[in-house]
Design a protein around this motif. Structure first.
Motif, PDB file in Angstrom:
ATOM      1  N   HIS A  23       0.830  -1.209   0.000  1.00  0.00           N
ATOM      2  CA  HIS A  23       0.000   0.000   0.000  1.00  0.00           C
ATOM      3  C   HIS A  23       0.866   1.263   0.000  1.00  0.00           C
ATOM      4  O   HIS A  23       0.559   2.241   0.684  1.00  0.00           O
ATOM      5  CB  HIS A  23      -0.944   0.029   1.205  1.00  0.00           C
ATOM      6  CG  HIS A  23      -1.673  -1.252   1.454  1.00  0.00           C
ATOM      7  ND1 HIS A  23      -2.250  -1.985   0.451  1.00  0.00           N
ATOM      8  CD2 HIS A  23      -1.908  -1.944   2.602  1.00  0.00           C
ATOM      9  CE1 HIS A  23      -2.824  -3.068   0.959  1.00  0.00           C
ATOM     10  NE2 HIS A  23      -2.618  -3.070   2.265  1.00  0.00           N
ATOM     11  N   ALA A  24       1.959   1.236  -0.746  1.00  0.00           N
ATOM     12  CA  ALA A  24       2.903   2.359  -0.732  1.00  0.00           C
ATOM     13  C   ALA A  24       2.316   3.583  -1.424  1.00  0.00           C
ATOM     14  O   ALA A  24       1.719   3.484  -2.502  1.00  0.00           O
ATOM     15  CB  ALA A  24       4.206   1.955  -1.412  1.00  0.00           C
ATOM     16  N   VAL A  25       2.493   4.730  -0.792  1.00  0.00           N
ATOM     17  CA  VAL A  25       2.003   5.989  -1.352  1.00  0.00           C
ATOM     18  C   VAL A  25       3.068   7.067  -1.175  1.00  0.00           C
ATOM     19  O   VAL A  25       3.971   6.952  -0.340  1.00  0.00           O
ATOM     20  CB  VAL A  25       0.691   6.451  -0.672  1.00  0.00           C
ATOM     21  CG1 VAL A  25      -0.412   5.424  -0.854  1.00  0.00           C
ATOM     22  CG2 VAL A  25       0.924   6.737   0.811  1.00  0.00           C
ATOM     23  N   GLY A  26       2.940   8.106  -1.966  1.00  0.00           N
ATOM     24  CA  GLY A  26       3.819   9.258  -1.839  1.00  0.00           C
ATOM     25  C   GLY A  26       2.989  10.517  -1.693  1.00  0.00           C
ATOM     26  O   GLY A  26       1.848  10.577  -2.157  1.00  0.00           O
ATOM     27  N   SER A  27       3.545  11.510  -1.030  1.00  0.00           N
ATOM     28  CA  SER A  27       2.827  12.776  -0.866  1.00  0.00           C
ATOM     29  C   SER A  27       3.673  13.928  -1.369  1.00  0.00           C
ATOM     30  O   SER A  27       4.906  13.888  -1.310  1.00  0.00           O
ATOM     31  CB  SER A  27       2.477  13.010   0.608  1.00  0.00           C
ATOM     32  OG  SER A  27       3.652  13.257   1.366  1.00  0.00           O
ATOM     33  N   MET A  28       3.001  14.946  -1.870  1.00  0.00           N
ATOM     34  CA  MET A  28       3.653  16.190  -2.283  1.00  0.00           C
ATOM     35  C   MET A  28       2.893  17.337  -1.631  1.00  0.00           C
ATOM     36  O   MET A  28       1.695  17.504  -1.860  1.00  0.00           O
ATOM     37  CB  MET A  28       3.600  16.344  -3.805  1.00  0.00           C
ATOM     38  CG  MET A  28       4.130  17.679  -4.319  1.00  0.00           C
ATOM     39  SD  MET A  28       3.913  17.853  -6.117  1.00  0.00           S
ATOM     40  CE  MET A  28       2.610  19.088  -6.180  1.00  0.00           C
TER      41      MET A  28
END
Length: 420
Positions: free
Chosen positions: A288-293
């Protein structure tokens, strides 16, 4: 009155607590000050705006004394201890409709810490310990925040089923979802109680003895943990005017021009720095890997420009640097989004290298590592301790990093919940 004014001239310009006493030596009022001489002198200055109750205190006082403290944090704790000891009548009268702050320790297996204005509402069935009264709520909250860095504790409500954001920030051991963490959380809370009750020196001696015993037994990891706790306490109490600087930052937002000049100096550039983007990765063992900006413009968040990334990387083992590189490569392809003047990645040298591998050569970039709060830049061989950046720049980089982490964790939880 004249004798009191003469005596005040000999007061030190140091942190401490002061006592107003009547002719019989009874304590009428206890206060704390960052600068004892300046604070106590204010009571005896002629002013038409002085509160009638303050006038009454000055008239009734026959003498004034003080007790030096090592720091303003020490003064905050000592003031609470002496107010509780003497129960001075003017400490009650001069509060008007304002309430004191109390720290309540709950009776759960892992002991939660909370603040309250009404300690009487915390009966013996819900709370096993009440500490206070504290007069300065802002200083108390900041002191607890600092202590939490050395002694993580829980503030979640009973029945919580997921680890909170503070767990991911290293400020909580999540005993509400990890029962094995209850014992250590309980010890952490006991240490905080000892500090807030003015027993810091005894705690330091006990920790030092435990560290030496662990070292002699060659339990070096345990000794290192004790050393970390000792260093944490020393850091909090070694800065005499820490709380004063904290209030300055909170009351007046840092001037962006100051932060911008510091960033230009760090990166050895004259380019304008207005739009800053910060990136973070959140996953559990690669799933469930996610990235944020997150985006800040001239030091302030632009939340309508925040973006989330569902990471496509599917390697056999979790690889945060590769995930960071993927997120940044995808971001750069969005030519319709304004380009950043500066990119900050959450992580150290490895994450910074991953970012550089996909970003244009002209893109300004730096990495902020959580563990030691170190800042990595492409133009300097060694990292820079964040605490040496200056208060304005330190406040900004920590704020944007924590915001990126919060945004990533929130999306990660939401995604994980949908899949379940």
């Amino acid at each position: 009155m004249k004798q009191i004014k003469e005596k005040i001239r000999s007061f030190p310009s140091s942190p401490g607590i002061y006592f107003f006493k009547d002719k019989a030596g009874k304590v009428l009022y206890v206060g704390k000050a960052n600068n004892l001489r300046a604070r106590v002198r204010q009571y005896f200055m002629r002013s038409g705006n002085r509160h009638p109750k303050t006038e009454a205190l000055v008239r009734e006082s026959a003498r004034v004394s003080f007790k030096l403290c090592e720091s303003e944090v020490d003064a905050l704790i000592a003031e609470a201890r002496f107010i509780k000891k003497y129960a001075p009548k003017y400490n009650v009268i001069l509060r008007d409709d304002k309430n004191y702050f109390f720290v309540a320790i709950s009776k759960e297996a892992y002991s939660r810490i909370s603040l309250t204005h009404q300690p009487d509402m915390f009966g013996s069935s819900t709370s096993k310990h009440i500490i206070g009264p504290f007069t300065d709520g802002g200083a108390l909250k900041e002191t607890l925040r600092l202590l939490r860095g050395a002694y993580p504790y829980c503030t979640c409500k009973p029945g919580t089923k997921r680890a909170c954001l503070n767990y991911h920030l290293g400020r909580c051991l999540a005993p509400c979802v990890h029962p094995k963490a209850c014992a250590q959380t309980k010890r952490n809370v006991q240490a905080i109680v000892a500090i807030l009750e003015g027993k810091r020196n005894a705690l330091m001696r006990a920790l030092t003895a435990r560290m030496k015993r662990a070292s002699r037994a060659e339990e070096f990891q345990k000794a290192s943990e004790f050393k970390k706790q000792i260093d944490g306490i020393q850091n909090i109490f070694s800065h005499r005017f820490f709380l004063e600087r904290f209030r300055e930052i909170k009351q007046a937002k840092p001037q962006w021009s100051v932060v911008e000049k510091k960033i230009q100096l760090l990166l050895k550039t004259k380019k304008t720095v207005g739009r800053v983007e910060c990136y973070d990765i959140s996953n559990i063992s690669g799933t469930h890997a996610v990235g944020s900006m997150v985006v800040f413009g001239n030091g302030e968040p632009s939340k309508n420009q925040y973006r989330k990334f569902k990471i496509k990387y599917s390697g056999d083992t979790p690889d945060d640097p590769k995930m960071m590189a993927e997120v940044l490569a995808r971001r750069i392809k969005h030519s319709e989004w304004p380009m950043p003047d500066l990119i900050i990645v959450d992580g150290g040298k490895t994450q910074l290298s991953a970012a550089q591998s996909v970003l244009p050569k002209t893109q300004l970039v730096m990495g902020l590592a959580k563990k030691q709060e170190e800042l990595y830049t492409p133009v300097r061989p060694l990292p820079i301790l964040a605490k040496n950046l200056g208060k304005e720049t330190l406040f900004f980089v920590q704020r944007i990093r924590d915001e990126a982490h919060r945004f990533a964790i929130t999306y990660h939880r939401k995604l994980r919940g949908k899949i379940r």
